[in-house]
Design a protein around this motif. Structure first.
Motif, PDB file in Angstrom:
ATOM      1  N   GLN A  74       7.740  35.655   3.755  1.00  0.00           N
ATOM      2  CA  GLN A  74       6.477  35.010   3.383  1.00  0.00           C
ATOM      3  C   GLN A  74       6.617  33.497   3.381  1.00  0.00           C
ATOM      4  N   ASN A  80       3.155  42.610   9.958  1.00  0.00           N
ATOM      5  CA  ASN A  80       2.251  43.159   8.944  1.00  0.00           C
ATOM      6  C   ASN A  80       2.984  43.684   7.717  1.00  0.00           C
ATOM      7  N   SER A  81       4.290  43.890   7.840  1.00  0.00           N
ATOM      8  CA  SER A  81       5.043  44.530   6.754  1.00  0.00           C
ATOM      9  C   SER A  81       5.862  43.544   5.926  1.00  0.00           C
ATOM     10  N   HIS A  97       5.076  41.451   3.731  1.00  0.00           N
ATOM     11  CA  HIS A  97       4.681  41.385   2.321  1.00  0.00           C
ATOM     12  C   HIS A  97       5.198  42.573   1.508  1.00  0.00           C
ATOM     13  N   LYS A  98       5.694  43.618   2.179  1.00  0.00           N
ATOM     14  CA  LYS A  98       6.183  44.807   1.480  1.00  0.00           C
ATOM     15  C   LYS A  98       7.602  44.620   0.921  1.00  0.00           C
ATOM     16  N   VAL A  99       8.250  43.543   1.320  1.00  0.00           N
ATOM     17  CA  VAL A  99       9.594  43.257   0.807  1.00  0.00           C
ATOM     18  C   VAL A  99       9.466  42.554  -0.547  1.00  0.00           C
ATOM     19  N   SER A 100       9.994  43.174  -1.594  1.00  0.00           N
ATOM     20  CA  SER A 100       9.864  42.603  -2.935  1.00  0.00           C
ATOM     21  C   SER A 100      10.686  41.326  -3.069  1.00  0.00           C
ATOM     22  N   THR A 114       3.956  45.316  13.787  1.00  0.00           N
ATOM     23  CA  THR A 114       4.285  46.089  12.587  1.00  0.00           C
ATOM     24  C   THR A 114       5.187  45.294  11.651  1.00  0.00           C
ATOM     25  N   THR A 123      12.637  42.050   7.461  1.00  0.00           N
ATOM     26  CA  THR A 123      12.545  43.511   7.484  1.00  0.00           C
ATOM     27  C   THR A 123      13.189  44.164   6.266  1.00  0.00           C
ATOM     28  N   GLY A 124      13.596  43.364   5.287  1.00  0.00           N
ATOM     29  CA  GLY A 124      14.122  43.908   4.044  1.00  0.00           C
ATOM     30  C   GLY A 124      15.577  44.315   4.087  1.00  0.00           C
ATOM     31  N   SER A 144      15.086  49.267   4.919  1.00  0.00           N
ATOM     32  CA  SER A 144      15.113  48.254   3.865  1.00  0.00           C
ATOM     33  C   SER A 144      16.226  48.569   2.869  1.00  0.00           C
TER      34      SER A 144
END
Length: 555
Positions: free
Chosen positions: A25, A197-198, A200-203, A194, A96-97, A72
């Motif tokens: 981010q 778009n992903s 933001h899914k990594v904490s 993909t 990608t985590g 991840s």
């Protein structure tokens, strides 16, 4: 009991709130703000990439990682010197985590095996296939003989059971490995989207990086850092060093926290351009890059600056608009500070103090630092940070008195990977991280490093800190660098031995060097032994391995 304000405790409150973002981010924000600014220039590879180009290539590589089946939280290791593909691997992993382990380019087979085992690595990227005398692929084959028969992605190693994928940045075809360039061609546009778009899914609280401690005294530990650690410390670093849309000459290795936290990641926030002069440190290449690329800020360790200064005396390369030197990785002597300004013609020298366990920075020079503070301190404590100095019983010492430095903040590492016992030893139940450094804290928030607690020399009952003697010996006109260690002695317990490096063609008289000390430092601080060396045993980040100096003396 009322707290005594004269005791060494400071809480430096932050002026701005911390941000809750992951590295991906943070990089997306940089792309929006600086889309066409060059993010990185690799002089030795003749490659230049803007922030947009770098993000797109990293997402292409990230999509390939996902196609390999990496998920991840998996650990991916990268082994090699500073290259564009090292950088891409780091960024793709973060977006990608994945959890990135950067390994020292100088590591040998047993060290590589230990590291990959320690962190349960799923994949290793070698970039490039070889560097200087290191042939990484051959070393890895000796460590993993199963590579001779395995197909790519189907590796089953007895010694490293978690490892499945070996990726090599090479034009040659090797059995059992994926080619880096081939991976970059795998992803379809939908796969790349993909990844985008992903992100933001990594904490932000998830782990992103494993730092191997420098190993100055033995087997390195694996420090786990989170996205939150990294992003916030990087942002704050840029508040102390001028970085807005400037070019930064990065001489330091990518695998270390100094490069990642203090150069690579801060660049995202401030739109800076990272300039790589060479794969590994080379003073000639650095001077040319500073001149040709118009670098304003230079990053290096004290040893690198010593070599840069000596090369500049010969070449006298125009330094152009270069203004700032940043030094860290090891204590820097006052004499070296003066030489950086006078010979390299730089306006300011900024010093940094920190540990891998504290996401790099704890103390950094202020933007408009006084000469006295630059020469005699490691800077001022950073924001959002508590610091205290305690005696051997854990009680606070008065300001201006030496003791062990403890720190507590968001910077503290998550843990040592797979080592709860060492983590508990390092971080107290109340959250204080023990640095192991003998330190003096001043009332105004500035710090003075006295030395490592383990480096303390006790000679005939006198406590001696080597750094004081090293700084003094460095003022001798024929001494490039000096490091002092304690040598076992039947009568005194320990005696002092000074290892020195001198310019080629110069001969140093041991008697005259000791005479140089008389009347300037206490008699018990004058080294009994003097040893001249061509090179010091050190880590890739410039830290001297003093245990090896002791071994050298005892040979």
């Amino acid at each position: 009991m009322e707290f005594n304000p004269e005791l060494s405790y400071i809480h430096e409150i932050g002026q701005k709130p911390l941000v809750y973002r992951n590295i991906g981010q943070q990089f997306d924000i940089a792309v929006k703000r600086f889309p066409n600014v060059e993010a990185i220039v690799s002089c030795h590879e003749n490659i230049r990439l803007t922030y947009t180009q770098l993000r797109d290539q990293a997402d292409r590589l990230g999509a390939a990682f996902i196609k390999l089946g990496l998920k991840s939280g998996d650990v991916i290791a990268v082994w090699g010197p500073n290259t564009i593909n090292w950088y891409l691997t780091m960024l793709a992993a973060a977006r990608t985590g994945l959890l990135l382990l950067g390994m020292n380019p100088a590591f040998q087979g047993q060290e590589i095996r230990n590291c990959l085992q320690k962190v349960d690595a799923k994949a290793i990227i070698i970039t490039p296939e070889s560097f200087k005398k290191q042939h990484y692929f051959k070393i890895l084959k000796a460590v993993i003989p199963e590579m001779e028969k395995a197909s790519p992605g189907l590796l089953k190693s007895k010694s490293i059971p978690t490892l499945r994928h070996i990726i090599v940045d090479s034009q040659q075809k090797h059995r059992s490995v994926w080619k880096f360039d081939d991976l970059m061609q795998w992803a379809e546009n939908s796969d790349i989207q993909t990844v985008k778009n992903s992100v933001h899914k990594v904490s932000p609280d998830s782990p992103c990086n494993i730092q191997l401690t420098s190993g100055t005294t033995g087997v390195p530990k694996a420090v786990v850092l989170s996205h939150f650690n990294v992003v916030n410390n990087s942002i704050e670093f840029g508040t102390r060093i001028p970085m807005n849309e400037l070019k930064l000459c990065c001489q330091i290795p990518f695998f270390h926290a100094y490069a990642l936290i203090c150069a690579l990641f801060p660049a995202y926030e401030y739109g800076s351009t990272l300039v790589l002069p060479s794969e590994g440190f080379d003073a000639d290449c650095s001077l040319n890059a500073i001149h040709n690329e118009k670098c304003v800020v230079i990053y290096g360790t004290p040893t690198m600056y010593v070599d840069l200064i000596n090369k500049q005396k010969i070449l006298n390369v125009p330094m152009g608009i270069a203004k700032y030197a940043v030094t860290a990785g090891a204590p820097c002597s006052p004499q070296l500070f003066e030489d950086i300004k006078s010979i390299l013609k730089l306006e300011k020298v900024n010093t940094l103090y920190g540990l891998s366990e504290t996401t790099a920075g704890i103390f950094i020079s202020m933007p408009d630092e006084s000469k006295d503070n630059v020469l005699n301190t490691v800077g001022r404590v950073l924001q959002h940070q508590e610091v205290r100095v305690v005696d051997s019983d854990g009680f606070l010492v008065p300001f201006g008195s030496p003791g062990e430095l403890h720190v507590r903040s968001y910077r503290n590492m998550m843990c040592y990977y797979g080592d709860e016992e060492r983590t508990r030893d390092m971080i107290t139940k109340s959250g204080w991280l023990r640095t192991g450094d003998q330190f003096i804290l001043m009332k105004d928030g500035y710090g003075i490093i006295v030395g490592r607690l383990k480096d303390l020399i006790i000679r005939g009952g006198e406590n001696i800190y080597p750094k004081e003697i090293e700084d003094f010996l460095n003022t001798h006109p024929d001494v490039l660098e000096a490091f002092v260690v304690g040598i076992p002695d039947d009568r005194m317990g320990e005696e002092l031995c000074a290892f020195i490096r001198i310019p080629e063609g110069i001969e140093v008289d041991e008697v005259k060097l000791k005479q140089f000390c008389v009347g300037k430092i206490a008699h018990f601080k004058i080294p009994k032994y003097i040893r001249v060396v061509k090179e010091f045993p050190k880590t890739a980040t410039g830290k001297i391995q003093k245990h090896k100096l002791k071994e050298l003396f005892l040979l």
